[in-house]
Design an enzyme around this catalytic site. Structure first.
Site, PDB file in Angstrom:
ATOM      1  CG  PHE A   1       9.142  13.381   9.864  1.00 36.88           C
ATOM      2  CD1 PHE A   1       8.412  13.932  10.681  1.00 36.88           C
ATOM      3  CD2 PHE A   1       9.016  12.164   9.128  1.00 36.88           C
ATOM      4  CE1 PHE A   1       7.093  13.811  10.661  1.00 36.88           C
ATOM      5  CE2 PHE A   1       7.534  11.985   8.969  1.00 36.88           C
ATOM      6  CZ  PHE A   1       6.680  12.695   9.686  1.00 36.88           C
TER       7      PHE A   1
ATOM      8  CD  GLU B   1       0.711   7.780   5.085  1.00 34.31           C
ATOM      9  OE1 GLU B   1       0.631   6.643   5.596  1.00 34.31           O
ATOM     10  OE2 GLU B   1       1.126   8.694   5.549  1.00 34.31           O
TER      11      GLU B   1
ATOM     12  CE1 TYR C   1       2.941   6.490  16.288  1.00 39.66           C
ATOM     13  CE2 TYR C   1       1.406   5.380  17.455  1.00 39.66           C
ATOM     14  CZ  TYR C   1       1.512   6.385  16.357  1.00 39.66           C
ATOM     15  OH  TYR C   1       0.532   7.194  16.008  1.00 39.66           O
TER      16      TYR C   1
ATOM     17  CG  ASP D   1       0.109  14.641  16.536  1.00 40.80           C
ATOM     18  OD1 ASP D   1       0.010  14.087  17.719  1.00 40.80           O
ATOM     19  OD2 ASP D   1       0.569  14.081  15.412  1.00 40.80           O
TER      20      ASP D   1
ATOM     21  CG  HIS E   1       1.551   1.907   4.814  1.00 45.52           C
ATOM     22  ND1 HIS E   1       0.295   2.135   4.064  1.00 45.52           N
ATOM     23  CD2 HIS E   1       1.652   3.049   5.077  1.00 45.52           C
ATOM     24  CE1 HIS E   1      -0.168   3.456   3.788  1.00 45.52           C
ATOM     25  NE2 HIS E   1       0.819   3.953   4.731  1.00 45.52           N
TER      26      HIS E   1
ATOM     27  CB  SER F   1      -0.947   0.093   1.062  1.00 44.06           C
ATOM     28  OG  SER F   1      -0.042  -0.371   2.363  1.00 44.06           O
TER      29      SER F   1
ATOM     30  CG  HIS G   1       2.900   8.101  20.211  1.00 44.75           C
ATOM     31  ND1 HIS G   1       2.667   9.343  20.758  1.00 44.75           N
ATOM     32  CD2 HIS G   1       2.428   8.470  19.017  1.00 44.75           C
ATOM     33  CE1 HIS G   1       2.428  10.259  20.246  1.00 44.75           C
ATOM     34  NE2 HIS G   1       1.931   9.797  19.145  1.00 44.75           N
TER      35      HIS G   1
ATOM     36  NE  ARG H   1      -5.119  10.291  21.429  1.00 40.34           N
ATOM     37  CZ  ARG H   1      -5.849  10.354  22.266  1.00 40.34           C
ATOM     38  NH1 ARG H   1      -6.297  11.777  22.369  1.00 40.34           N
ATOM     39  NH2 ARG H   1      -6.353   9.580  23.242  1.00 40.34           N
TER      40      ARG H   1
ATOM     41  CB  ALA I   1      -0.414  14.293   7.808  1.00 40.40           C
TER      42      ALA I   1
HETATM   43  C1  FAD Z   1       0.465   4.841   9.892  1.00 40.77           C
HETATM   44  C2  FAD Z   1       0.224   6.479  10.349  1.00 40.77           C
HETATM   45  C3  FAD Z   1      -0.811   7.288   9.419  1.00 40.77           C
HETATM   46  C4  FAD Z   1      -0.804   8.589  10.138  1.00 40.77           C
HETATM   47  N1  FAD Z   1      -1.780   9.283   9.282  1.00 40.77           N
HETATM   48  C5  FAD Z   1      -1.983  10.552  10.049  1.00 40.77           C
HETATM   49  C6  FAD Z   1      -2.569  11.761   9.250  1.00 40.77           C
HETATM   50  O1  FAD Z   1      -3.237  11.385   8.184  1.00 40.77           O
HETATM   51  N2  FAD Z   1      -2.971  12.854  10.090  1.00 40.77           N
HETATM   52  C7  FAD Z   1      -2.509  13.162  11.100  1.00 40.77           C
HETATM   53  O2  FAD Z   1      -2.679  14.442  11.528  1.00 40.77           O
HETATM   54  N3  FAD Z   1      -1.546  12.061  11.862  1.00 40.77           N
HETATM   55  C8  FAD Z   1      -1.259  11.121  11.273  1.00 40.77           C
HETATM   56  N4  FAD Z   1      -0.531  10.291  11.837  1.00 40.77           N
HETATM   57  C9  FAD Z   1       0.171  10.517  13.336  1.00 40.77           C
HETATM   58  C10 FAD Z   1      -0.748  10.334  14.354  1.00 40.77           C
HETATM   59  O3  FAD Z   1      -2.035  10.889  14.366  1.00 40.77           O
HETATM   60  C11 FAD Z   1      -0.089  10.629  15.721  1.00 40.77           C
HETATM   61  O4  FAD Z   1       1.056   9.901  15.918  1.00 40.77           O
HETATM   62  C12 FAD Z   1      -0.711  10.833  16.998  1.00 40.77           C
HETATM   63  O5  FAD Z   1      -0.065  11.584  17.980  1.00 40.77           O
HETATM   64  C13 FAD Z   1      -1.363   9.396  17.670  1.00 40.77           C
HETATM   65  O6  FAD Z   1      -2.257   9.017  16.943  1.00 40.77           O
HETATM   66  P1  FAD Z   1      -2.878   7.255  17.040  1.00 40.77           P
HETATM   67  O7  FAD Z   1      -3.920   7.238  16.435  1.00 40.77           O
HETATM   68  O8  FAD Z   1      -1.625   6.578  17.126  1.00 40.77           O
HETATM   69  O9  FAD Z   1      -3.294   7.609  18.980  1.00 40.77           O
HETATM   70  P2  FAD Z   1      -3.363   6.890  20.026  1.00 40.77           P
HETATM   71  O10 FAD Z   1      -3.499   5.481  19.713  1.00 40.77           O
HETATM   72  O11 FAD Z   1      -4.259   7.674  20.775  1.00 40.77           O
HETATM   73  O12 FAD Z   1      -1.787   7.037  20.519  1.00 40.77           O
HETATM   74  C14 FAD Z   1      -1.152   5.984  20.268  1.00 40.77           C
HETATM   75  C15 FAD Z   1       0.008   6.177  21.447  1.00 40.77           C
HETATM   76  O13 FAD Z   1       0.220   7.615  21.947  1.00 40.77           O
HETATM   77  C16 FAD Z   1       0.010   7.936  23.107  1.00 40.77           C
HETATM   78  N5  FAD Z   1      -0.320   9.223  22.869  1.00 40.77           N
HETATM   79  C17 FAD Z   1      -0.611   9.891  21.973  1.00 40.77           C
HETATM   80  N6  FAD Z   1      -0.962  11.044  22.436  1.00 40.77           N
HETATM   81  C18 FAD Z   1      -1.039  11.370  23.640  1.00 40.77           C
HETATM   82  C19 FAD Z   1      -1.066  12.222  24.560  1.00 40.77           C
HETATM   83  N7  FAD Z   1      -1.538  13.527  24.167  1.00 40.77           N
HETATM   84  N8  FAD Z   1      -1.070  12.066  25.844  1.00 40.77           N
HETATM   85  C20 FAD Z   1      -0.306  10.707  26.225  1.00 40.77           C
HETATM   86  N9  FAD Z   1      -0.267   9.809  25.449  1.00 40.77           N
HETATM   87  C21 FAD Z   1      -0.268  10.024  24.146  1.00 40.77           C
HETATM   88  C22 FAD Z   1      -0.929   6.684  23.480  1.00 40.77           C
HETATM   89  O14 FAD Z   1      -1.068   6.664  24.887  1.00 40.77           O
HETATM   90  C23 FAD Z   1      -0.543   5.390  22.735  1.00 40.77           C
HETATM   91  O15 FAD Z   1       0.532   4.984  23.615  1.00 40.77           O
HETATM   92  C24 FAD Z   1      -0.027   8.895  11.486  1.00 40.77           C
HETATM   93  C25 FAD Z   1       0.561   7.937  11.989  1.00 40.77           C
HETATM   94  C26 FAD Z   1       0.992   6.841  11.518  1.00 40.77           C
HETATM   95  C27 FAD Z   1       1.969   5.797  12.147  1.00 40.77           C
END
Ligand code: FAD
Length: 289
Positions: free
Chosen positions: A210, A9, A139, A101, A260, A7, A143, A99, A43
């Site tokens: 990065f 991105e 991660y 950022d 990916h 895949s 993370h 989630r 992003a």
């Molecule tokens: C394959 C991939 C695609 C992505 N695509 C995008 C995108 O299109 N757009 C974009 O904006 N971002 C994108 N991201 C980045 C992602 O949004 C961030 O890494 C975000 O911080 C965590 O998202 P998550 O869904 O993994 O969150 P979660 O599953 O909630 O968190 C993952 C881990 O980080 C910890 N964590 C995260 N935030 C916090 C916090 N505030 N406090 C404490 N712990 C925290 C959680 O506890 C957990 O351990 C991508 C990342 C990946 C790996």
């Protein structure tokens, strides 16, 4: 028949030059029969509406399935649910549920209405809208905001238990870290597919910045390979191609069958890897059975 998959991105382009590069890269990769193209959401500074209009065009122009990234941070449930509904109406049935950022806008969103609190909560909401195929993020090097490695894996397990079909990793270069991550995942009872995220390096300096923000370690071998080519775009692209191929070969040896690629909207010719993966598939799948 095997289930080898690649895949790719992309992020939504934001100017004419970017658009040309985006469509050139998409066209080159399309002929390699990808499992899906994924399009990021908000992003790298790209707007969320821009993401939806890019997805709409890709769905119209390409036969390859599209996975839409969606982030809930910064939106109310009602707002993000409406986006998911629009996507399903466009024919998009794959979501990368995240989630995000967008912490600054998260407080504002809470004033507007109820918000999702976690990715598992978000996945449950998405599955009420449409039976999406859902990928989540994971991660290998933990993370940066996670309490610790165990908490990070626990969160991943919760996302998969909530209905996600697979997890796509943050990019990494250290295969030992990846092995340790997979061991932690297996010990936590995770059996879903973990898809390695691979970043072909196009700008070594930017990549190191990065990687620093993501907590991704850069092995010495990459400094040795890329630093002599730092001002030479063509040579960097050649080294990137060779590094990505060798990395994928090593992942195939470890039994991975879906890869990916973080294209950053650039073209990369991984035909050799695709063919190699197809050739190796019966052997590596038997080894994993
Ligand atoms: C394959 C991939 C695609 C992505 N695509 C995008 C995108 O299109 N757009 C974009 O904006 N971002 C994108 N991201 C980045 C992602 O949004 C961030 O890494 C975000 O911080 C965590 O998202 P998550 O869904 O993994 O969150 P979660 O599953 O909630 O968190 C993952 C881990 O980080 C910890 N964590 C995260 N935030 C916090 C916090 N505030 N406090 C404490 N712990 C925290 C959680 O506890 C957990 O351990 C991508 C990342 C990946 C790996």
């Amino acid at each position: 028949m095997n289930d080898i998959g690649f895949s790719y991105e992309f992020f939504p382009p934001c100017n004419l030059t970017g658009e040309r590069r985006f469509w050139r890269s998409l066209g080159c990769l399309e002929v390699m029969d990808p499992t899906f193209f994924s399009i990021t959401y908000g992003a790298l500074g790209s707007g969320q509406e821009n993401s939806l209009s890019t997805i709409k065009h890709v769905v119209a122009e390409s036969q390859v399935p599209v996975a839409a990234h969606l982030t809930f941070e910064g939106s109310t449930k009602e707002e993000i649910n409406a986006v998911a509904k629009r996507l399903s109406e466009m024919g998009v049935d794959r979501i990368v549920a995240l989630r995000g950022d967008d912490r600054e806008n998260a407080a504002d969103a809470k004033k507007r209405g109820p918000c999702y609190q976690s990715v598992p909560d978000f996945i449950a909401g998405l599955l009420e809208i449409y039976p999406f195929d859902i990928s989540v993020a994971c991660y290998p090097e933990v993370h940066p905001k996670a309490k610790n490695a165990d908490a990070d894996i626990h969160q991943l397990k919760e996302k998969l238990d909530a209905g996600a079909n697979r997890a796509i990793t943050q990019f990494f270069f250290d295969l030992d870290e990846y092995d340790r991550f997979r061991d932690r995942a297996a010990s936590a009872g995770i059996t879903s597919s973990i898809v390695p995220g691979i970043l072909p390096i196009r700008d070594f300096t930017k990549m190191t910045q990065f990687a620093g923000r993501c907590g991704t370690k850069i092995p010495q071998r990459l400094y040795k390979s890329f630093e002599p080519a730092i001002d030479n775009t063509e040579l960097t692209a050649l080294i990137a191609q060779r590094e990505a191929e060798s990395f994928i070969d090593q992942l195939i040896d470890r039994g991975s069958n879906h890869f990916h690629i973080y294209t950053l909207n650039q073209t990369i010719d991984l035909r050799q890897c695709v063919e190699q993966a197809q050739r190796m598939a019966p052997a590596s799948q038997a080894a994993n059975a």
